[in-house]
Design a protein around this motif. Structure first.
Motif, PDB file in Angstrom:
ATOM      1  N   CYS A  77      43.681  81.069  66.548  1.00 52.79           N
ATOM      2  CA  CYS A  77      44.398  79.833  66.869  1.00 52.79           C
ATOM      3  C   CYS A  77      45.860  79.936  66.453  1.00 52.79           C
ATOM      4  CB  CYS A  77      43.754  78.636  66.176  1.00 52.79           C
ATOM      5  SG  CYS A  77      44.679  77.131  66.560  1.00 52.79           S
ATOM      6  N   SER A 131      48.271  77.342  66.745  1.00 53.81           N
ATOM      7  CA  SER A 131      48.789  75.992  66.935  1.00 53.81           C
ATOM      8  C   SER A 131      49.048  75.299  65.605  1.00 53.81           C
ATOM      9  CB  SER A 131      47.810  75.148  67.768  1.00 53.81           C
ATOM     10  OG  SER A 131      47.890  75.538  69.114  1.00 53.81           O
ATOM     11  N   CYS A 139      46.789  74.774  62.364  1.00 53.67           N
ATOM     12  CA  CYS A 139      46.497  76.050  61.704  1.00 53.67           C
ATOM     13  C   CYS A 139      47.752  76.607  61.029  1.00 53.67           C
ATOM     14  CB  CYS A 139      45.891  77.028  62.705  1.00 53.67           C
ATOM     15  SG  CYS A 139      44.184  76.570  63.131  1.00 53.67           S
ATOM     16  N   CYS A 185      45.071  75.870  70.044  1.00 55.06           N
ATOM     17  CA  CYS A 185      44.028  75.023  69.465  1.00 55.06           C
ATOM     18  C   CYS A 185      42.584  75.292  69.920  1.00 55.06           C
ATOM     19  CB  CYS A 185      44.346  73.560  69.703  1.00 55.06           C
ATOM     20  SG  CYS A 185      43.268  72.498  68.714  1.00 55.06           S
ATOM     21  N   LEU A 186      41.767  75.698  68.980  1.00 49.55           N
ATOM     22  CA  LEU A 186      40.346  75.933  69.259  1.00 49.55           C
ATOM     23  C   LEU A 186      39.513  74.679  69.043  1.00 49.55           C
ATOM     24  CD1 LEU A 186      39.992  79.505  67.753  1.00 49.55           C
ATOM     25  CD2 LEU A 186      39.464  78.888  70.105  1.00 49.55           C
ATOM     26  N   ALA A 233      39.151  72.804  66.347  1.00 50.09           N
ATOM     27  CA  ALA A 233      38.535  72.631  65.023  1.00 50.09           C
ATOM     28  C   ALA A 233      39.657  72.452  63.989  1.00 50.09           C
ATOM     29  CB  ALA A 233      37.669  73.833  64.687  1.00 50.09           C
ATOM     30  N   CYS A 234      40.651  71.634  64.340  1.00 50.05           N
ATOM     31  CA  CYS A 234      41.863  71.478  63.511  1.00 50.05           C
ATOM     32  C   CYS A 234      41.535  71.015  62.090  1.00 50.05           C
ATOM     33  CB  CYS A 234      42.818  70.485  64.149  1.00 50.05           C
ATOM     34  SG  CYS A 234      43.061  70.742  65.897  1.00 50.05           S
TER      35      CYS A 234
HETATM   36  S1  FES Z   1      45.397  73.799  65.666  1.00 44.76           S
HETATM   37 FE1  FES Z   1      44.049  75.394  65.118  1.00 44.76          FE
HETATM   38  S2  FES Z   1      42.096  74.617  65.688  1.00 44.76           S
HETATM   39 FE2  FES Z   1      43.462  73.068  66.325  1.00 44.76          FE
END
Ligand code: FES
Length: 165
Positions: free
Chosen positions: A88, A90, A93, A129-130, A132-133
């Motif tokens: 991830c 995003s 993360c 984004c997976l 699971a933020c």
């Molecule tokens: S930002 Fe990494 S899972 Fe949403």
């Protein structure tokens, strides 16, 4: 050679699965992503000849289909390792040391984004984004989601994945 001559590049199973998807929607070219995913599931990636065959089957140009394939980073246009690591890339993360974990992962594997390890085991790909933020930082190794990543745990995590197969 007509466009239809390249269709035999696809297996009867692949053609049947693609035609099943086509039957569910009004336009053949609307099945483009499903068709690419079907072939990738069978072959691990989508070669130029597979892409041409899919395009012919869906009655669209290879250039049009390649535009769709290259837009989605989960369609692999070159061979990948036995396992793909989707890391991830995003904001949630990043805020929880995702960059640090990624640096450690790259160091352990000896590869950066878009590359495959010398032993052909892993390919590392960044993904937005997976989903699971709340458990960031996060990555997927094959079908397994790994959460709350800590750079200290990475080596043992990869060893566990290797023994998992
Ligand atoms: S930002 Fe990494 S899972 Fe949403």
């Amino acid at each position: 050679m007509t466009d239809l001559d390249v269709i035999p590049t696809l297996s009867p199973e692949e053609i049947a699965e693609i035609e099943h998807e086509v039957a569910l929607i009004p336009r053949r070219d609307s099945a483009a992503i499903d068709a690419l995913m079907i072939v990738q599931r069978h072959r691990g990636w989508v070669s130029d000849s597979s892409l041409k065959a899919i395009a012919a089957l869906l009655e669209m140009s290879p250039e049009e289909l390649d535009g769709i394939a290259t837009f989605y980073n989960l369609i692999y246009r070159q061979p990948v390792g036995e396992q793909v690591i989707l890391f991830c890339d995003s904001v949630s993360c990043w805020l929880r040391n995702g960059d640090g974990v990624k640096e450690k992962l790259s160091e352990l594997l000896g590869i950066d984004y878009g590359q495959t390890t010398a032993d052909g085991r892993y390919t590392l790909i960044p993904v937005p984004c997976l989903g699971a933020c709340d458990r960031a930082p996060v990555m997927m190794v094959g079908d397994d989601l790994h959460t709350h990543l800590d750079d200290c745990d990475l080596a043992s995590l990869l060893t566990c994945e290797a023994n998992h197969d």
